[in-house]
Motif scaffolding. Structure first.
Motif, PDB file in Angstrom:
ATOM      1  N   THR A 133       0.933  -1.231   0.137  1.00  0.00           N
ATOM      2  CA  THR A 133      -0.042   0.049   0.069  1.00  0.00           C
ATOM      3  C   THR A 133       0.845   1.355   0.149  1.00  0.00           C
ATOM      4  O   THR A 133       0.487   2.254  -0.774  1.00  0.00           O
ATOM      5  CB  THR A 133      -0.872   0.049   1.232  1.00  0.00           C
ATOM      6  OG1 THR A 133      -1.905  -1.199   1.334  1.00  0.00           O
ATOM      7  CG2 THR A 133      -1.791   1.274   1.175  1.00  0.00           C
ATOM      8  N   GLY A 134       1.960   1.259   0.794  1.00  0.00           N
ATOM      9  CA  GLY A 134       2.789   2.348   0.726  1.00  0.00           C
ATOM     10  C   GLY A 134       3.548   2.651  -0.495  1.00  0.00           C
ATOM     11  O   GLY A 134       3.811   3.802  -0.883  1.00  0.00           O
ATOM     12  N   ILE A 135       3.824   1.525  -1.157  1.00  0.00           N
ATOM     13  CA  ILE A 135       4.608   1.786  -2.283  1.00  0.00           C
ATOM     14  C   ILE A 135       3.543   2.365  -3.393  1.00  0.00           C
ATOM     15  O   ILE A 135       3.898   3.160  -4.342  1.00  0.00           O
ATOM     16  CB  ILE A 135       5.053   0.266  -2.936  1.00  0.00           C
ATOM     17  CG1 ILE A 135       6.244  -0.100  -2.036  1.00  0.00           C
ATOM     18  CG2 ILE A 135       5.426   0.421  -4.220  1.00  0.00           C
ATOM     19  CD1 ILE A 135       7.459   0.558  -1.900  1.00  0.00           C
ATOM     20  N   LEU A 136       2.214   1.982  -3.497  1.00  0.00           N
ATOM     21  CA  LEU A 136       1.402   2.337  -4.449  1.00  0.00           C
ATOM     22  C   LEU A 136       0.927   3.922  -4.018  1.00  0.00           C
ATOM     23  O   LEU A 136       1.121   4.718  -5.055  1.00  0.00           O
ATOM     24  CB  LEU A 136      -0.101   1.627  -4.295  1.00  0.00           C
ATOM     25  CG  LEU A 136       0.045   0.183  -5.029  1.00  0.00           C
ATOM     26  CD1 LEU A 136      -1.276  -0.465  -4.381  1.00  0.00           C
ATOM     27  CD2 LEU A 136       0.174   0.232  -6.201  1.00  0.00           C
ATOM     28  N   MET A 137       0.969   4.133  -2.772  1.00  0.00           N
ATOM     29  CA  MET A 137       0.829   5.617  -2.557  1.00  0.00           C
ATOM     30  C   MET A 137       2.090   6.566  -2.704  1.00  0.00           C
ATOM     31  O   MET A 137       1.612   7.806  -3.047  1.00  0.00           O
ATOM     32  CB  MET A 137       0.280   5.720  -0.920  1.00  0.00           C
ATOM     33  CG  MET A 137      -1.022   4.994  -0.664  1.00  0.00           C
ATOM     34  SD  MET A 137      -2.276   5.900  -1.378  1.00  0.00           S
ATOM     35  CE  MET A 137      -2.212   7.288  -0.819  1.00  0.00           C
ATOM     36  N   SER A 187     -13.342  -6.557  -7.918  1.00  0.00           N
ATOM     37  CA  SER A 187     -12.621  -7.321  -8.835  1.00  0.00           C
ATOM     38  C   SER A 187     -11.586  -6.549  -9.737  1.00  0.00           C
ATOM     39  O   SER A 187     -10.858  -7.321 -10.573  1.00  0.00           O
ATOM     40  CB  SER A 187     -13.209  -8.374  -9.694  1.00  0.00           C
ATOM     41  OG  SER A 187     -14.131  -7.918 -10.457  1.00  0.00           O
ATOM     42  N   SER A 188     -11.475  -5.377  -9.767  1.00  0.00           N
ATOM     43  CA  SER A 188     -10.481  -4.595 -10.645  1.00  0.00           C
ATOM     44  C   SER A 188      -9.109  -4.983 -10.503  1.00  0.00           C
ATOM     45  O   SER A 188      -8.840  -4.954  -9.222  1.00  0.00           O
ATOM     46  CB  SER A 188     -10.855  -3.157 -10.457  1.00  0.00           C
ATOM     47  OG  SER A 188     -11.912  -2.497 -10.881  1.00  0.00           O
ATOM     48  N   PRO A 189      -8.158  -4.786 -11.112  1.00  0.00           N
ATOM     49  CA  PRO A 189      -6.905  -5.172 -10.761  1.00  0.00           C
ATOM     50  C   PRO A 189      -6.119  -4.064  -9.789  1.00  0.00           C
ATOM     51  O   PRO A 189      -6.310  -2.747 -10.060  1.00  0.00           O
ATOM     52  CB  PRO A 189      -6.096  -5.154 -12.189  1.00  0.00           C
ATOM     53  CG  PRO A 189      -7.142  -5.267 -13.027  1.00  0.00           C
ATOM     54  CD  PRO A 189      -8.442  -4.641 -12.721  1.00  0.00           C
ATOM     55  N   VAL A 190      -5.536  -4.443  -8.907  1.00  0.00           N
ATOM     56  CA  VAL A 190      -5.149  -3.510  -7.914  1.00  0.00           C
ATOM     57  C   VAL A 190      -4.200  -2.338  -8.504  1.00  0.00           C
ATOM     58  O   VAL A 190      -3.966  -1.375  -8.287  1.00  0.00           O
ATOM     59  CB  VAL A 190      -4.485  -4.112  -6.744  1.00  0.00           C
ATOM     60  CG1 VAL A 190      -3.717  -3.294  -5.764  1.00  0.00           C
ATOM     61  CG2 VAL A 190      -5.672  -4.979  -5.920  1.00  0.00           C
ATOM     62  N   ILE A 191      -3.263  -2.881  -9.551  1.00  0.00           N
ATOM     63  CA  ILE A 191      -2.235  -2.189 -10.169  1.00  0.00           C
ATOM     64  C   ILE A 191      -3.000  -0.866 -11.037  1.00  0.00           C
ATOM     65  O   ILE A 191      -2.409   0.022 -11.016  1.00  0.00           O
ATOM     66  CB  ILE A 191      -1.515  -2.936 -11.076  1.00  0.00           C
ATOM     67  CG1 ILE A 191      -0.274  -2.137 -11.635  1.00  0.00           C
ATOM     68  CG2 ILE A 191      -2.423  -3.333 -12.507  1.00  0.00           C
ATOM     69  CD1 ILE A 191       0.720  -1.923 -10.365  1.00  0.00           C
ATOM     70  N   SER A 192      -4.391  -1.311 -11.145  1.00  0.00           N
ATOM     71  CA  SER A 192      -4.995   0.104 -11.728  1.00  0.00           C
ATOM     72  C   SER A 192      -5.133   1.025 -10.946  1.00  0.00           C
ATOM     73  O   SER A 192      -5.651   2.330 -11.466  1.00  0.00           O
ATOM     74  CB  SER A 192      -6.409  -0.531 -12.435  1.00  0.00           C
ATOM     75  OG  SER A 192      -7.000  -0.800 -11.215  1.00  0.00           O
ATOM     76  N   VAL A 193      -5.063   0.907  -9.914  1.00  0.00           N
ATOM     77  CA  VAL A 193      -4.957   2.227  -8.814  1.00  0.00           C
ATOM     78  C   VAL A 193      -4.047   3.180  -9.110  1.00  0.00           C
ATOM     79  O   VAL A 193      -4.320   4.289  -8.986  1.00  0.00           O
ATOM     80  CB  VAL A 193      -4.624   1.731  -7.378  1.00  0.00           C
ATOM     81  CG1 VAL A 193      -4.663   2.722  -6.373  1.00  0.00           C
ATOM     82  CG2 VAL A 193      -5.862   0.718  -6.803  1.00  0.00           C
ATOM     83  N   CYS A 194      -2.754   2.787  -9.691  1.00  0.00           N
ATOM     84  CA  CYS A 194      -1.972   3.641 -10.214  1.00  0.00           C
ATOM     85  C   CYS A 194      -2.507   4.679 -11.149  1.00  0.00           C
ATOM     86  O   CYS A 194      -1.834   5.808 -11.212  1.00  0.00           O
ATOM     87  CB  CYS A 194      -0.689   3.095 -10.777  1.00  0.00           C
ATOM     88  SG  CYS A 194       0.377   1.937  -9.525  1.00  0.00           S
ATOM     89  N   LEU A 195      -3.200   4.415 -11.928  1.00  0.00           N
ATOM     90  CA  LEU A 195      -3.739   5.064 -12.917  1.00  0.00           C
ATOM     91  C   LEU A 195      -4.608   6.341 -12.090  1.00  0.00           C
ATOM     92  O   LEU A 195      -4.434   7.543 -12.716  1.00  0.00           O
ATOM     93  CB  LEU A 195      -4.675   4.484 -13.879  1.00  0.00           C
ATOM     94  CG  LEU A 195      -4.250   3.249 -14.670  1.00  0.00           C
ATOM     95  CD1 LEU A 195      -5.396   2.856 -15.630  1.00  0.00           C
ATOM     96  CD2 LEU A 195      -3.292   3.984 -15.732  1.00  0.00           C
ATOM     97  N   ALA A 196      -5.534   6.118 -11.296  1.00  0.00           N
ATOM     98  CA  ALA A 196      -6.099   7.093 -10.722  1.00  0.00           C
ATOM     99  C   ALA A 196      -4.990   8.002  -9.812  1.00  0.00           C
ATOM    100  O   ALA A 196      -5.245   9.203  -9.682  1.00  0.00           O
ATOM    101  CB  ALA A 196      -7.171   6.491  -9.506  1.00  0.00           C
TER     102      ALA A 196
END
Length: 463
Positions: free
Chosen positions: A303-307, A354-363
């Motif tokens: 989570t920290g890496i994504l943020m 069910s959306s890919p977690v990596i897609s969070v990076c787009l937002a």
């Protein structure tokens, strides 16, 4: 820009980063502080809220003080205050003393933020948007990496290390600021050689007291909205702020010149927009990690890496935004920022479990880029709309708008989620953020049309 201008920005930047660094770094210390002081989550959370509330009040007050007593003097004093608080906080015998020293630390760091922007506005006259973008890197960068730094410090050296880490920044900033910030002109020391009564009237002590009590009461009421007793406190805050408004309209030397704000509506609208920007940004900043961990079961490290991608995009965009705004003004950048926030909000609304977690990076990329544009664009719009003689108080109020937005975002998440975080609540939050983003696009477009009309009228007068 000249070499001296760059050293001036570094001197100021090392000081102003302390406020966002300490406001974000402490969030990861809550569980540790609960164990150390044997307190529940609600009580310990006030170590975060007390910092925000103190900053909300202190920044316009210190902006006003800098207009009267000299900006260099206030900046250096703020460094000394922050040094003392950071040195003593780890020695606190109980949690109450820790809160007191945390407030003192907030006041010291607020002195530098409010005054630092004004110093740059006055002493760097060429490529000001570029200069603002450099300061934005210090501000947004410190906020973005604060939780990561806090986690590392607590893991290896315990919670006191989060206060001690400020000391090298304070010392470096003090030495550089002493050398590079120009001395205040004698005209700035308007409060010297006056009696106590004259000094009391000059700084508008009554106005400062009404403003402080009213804002603190209102924020305490908002942060504890579920308690009927605190709702009453919030209403008292509204009454005190109404009394403050009436007082300021009559005061000979008002703390906040409301008549000037009325004569410069663009300055007022910049602050309103900045509140909304921060409500949107911090709702995502606080809400998305809970979504990842509670709904999608992502661990804390990932989570920290994504943020971090949010802060990284903001840092990369800030210097580019500075050069763009120097050439084209703040309007185009703010319009693009609003569009990106709208797209990011749409992504949240359409997200499913069910959306890919990596897609969070787009937002996160969309919001990060918009944050970089906003940090520079909003400050440039404020400078463009503010009279030079009140830039200190204008900068202070601008940063108060940031903290009001942050506090309102926490309140919004609490109301939407209720007792527990859920995917349904997160989607509702996304819908609210979408409405805010569309409002910001509309405001940016109206500003564009308004300024085009003004330019047309000026052109007709010249002809």
């Amino acid at each position: 820009m000249s070499v001296r201008s760059w050293w001036l920005m570094i001197s100021v930047g090392l000081g102003i980063l302390l406020n966002p660094l300490n406001s974000s770094m402490i969030s990861v210390a809550i569980p540790r502080l609960q164990n150390v002081f044997q307190l529940d989550f609600t009580v310990v959370s006030w170590i975060i809220f007390s910092f925000y509330i103190a900053s909300s009040v202190a920044q316009p007050v210190m902006g006003r003080a800098s207009d009267l007593f000299g900006r260099r003097r206030i900046f250096l004093t703020g460094l000394v205050v922050a040094f003392v608080a950071s040195l003593l906080a780890p020695l606190s015998p109980n949690f109450a003393w820790l809160i007191v020293l945390r407030i003192v630390q907030s006041i010291g760091t607020s002195m530098m933020v409010a005054v630092g922007m004004a110093i740059v506005r006055i002493h760097i006259t060429e490529k000001q948007a570029t200069a603002l973008s450099v300061l934005s890197i210090f501000l947004s960068g410190a906020a973005a990496i604060g939780p990561f730094i806090g986690g590392v410090l607590i893991h290896w050296w315990g919670w006191p290390s989060m206060f001690f880490v400020n000391i090298p920044f304070v010392l470096a900033s003090f030495l550089l600021a002493w050398r590079n910030i120009p001395k205040d002109e004698p005209a700035t020391f308007v409060a010297q050689k006056k009696s106590f009564r004259e000094w009391f009237v000059l700084i508008d002590a009554s106005g400062i007291l009404l403003f402080t009590l009213g804002l603190v009461a209102l924020l305490v009421g908002l942060l504890s909205a579920k308690s009927s007793g605190h709702v009453i406190i919030g209403l008292i805050g509204v009454i005190l702020l109404a009394a403050f408004t009436a007082h300021e309209l009559k005061a000979a030397s008002p703390f906040i010149p409301l008549r000037t704000f009325a004569e410069n509506p663009a300055m007022t609208w910049v602050n309103v927009e900045f509140i909304l920007v921060n409500v949107l940004f911090y709702s995502l900043f606080f809400g998305l990690p809970s979504y990842l961990q509670i709904v999608r079961h992502v661990n804390e490290f990932d989570t920290g890496i994504l943020m971090l991608s949010l802060g990284f995009c903001s840092l990369v965009v800030s210097p580019i935004a500075g050069r763009w705004i120097d050439k084209s003004g703040p309007r185009p950048a703010l319009l693009v920022s609003g569009i990106l926030m709208t797209l990011g909000s749409v992504w949240i609304v359409t997200l499913n479990q069910s959306s890919p977690v990596i897609s969070v990076c787009l937002a996160l990329a969309a919001f990060g880029i918009s944050s970089g544009l906003n940090n520079v664009g909003m400050q440039a719009a404020l400078f463009k709309s503010s009279p030079k003689e009140m830039i200190g108080i204008a900068s202070g109020l601008f940063n108060t708008s940031r903290y009001l937005g942050t506090i309102l975002s926490s309140l919004l998440i609490g109301i939407v989620m209720g007792g527990s975080f859920s995917f349904g609540g997160f989607r509702v939050l996304g819908m609210i953020l979408l409405v805010i983003a569309l409002s910001l696009v509309f405001m940016s477009w109206r500003r564009r049309e308004s300024l085009q009309l003004e330019e047309s009228q000026v052109h007709q007068v010249k002809m």
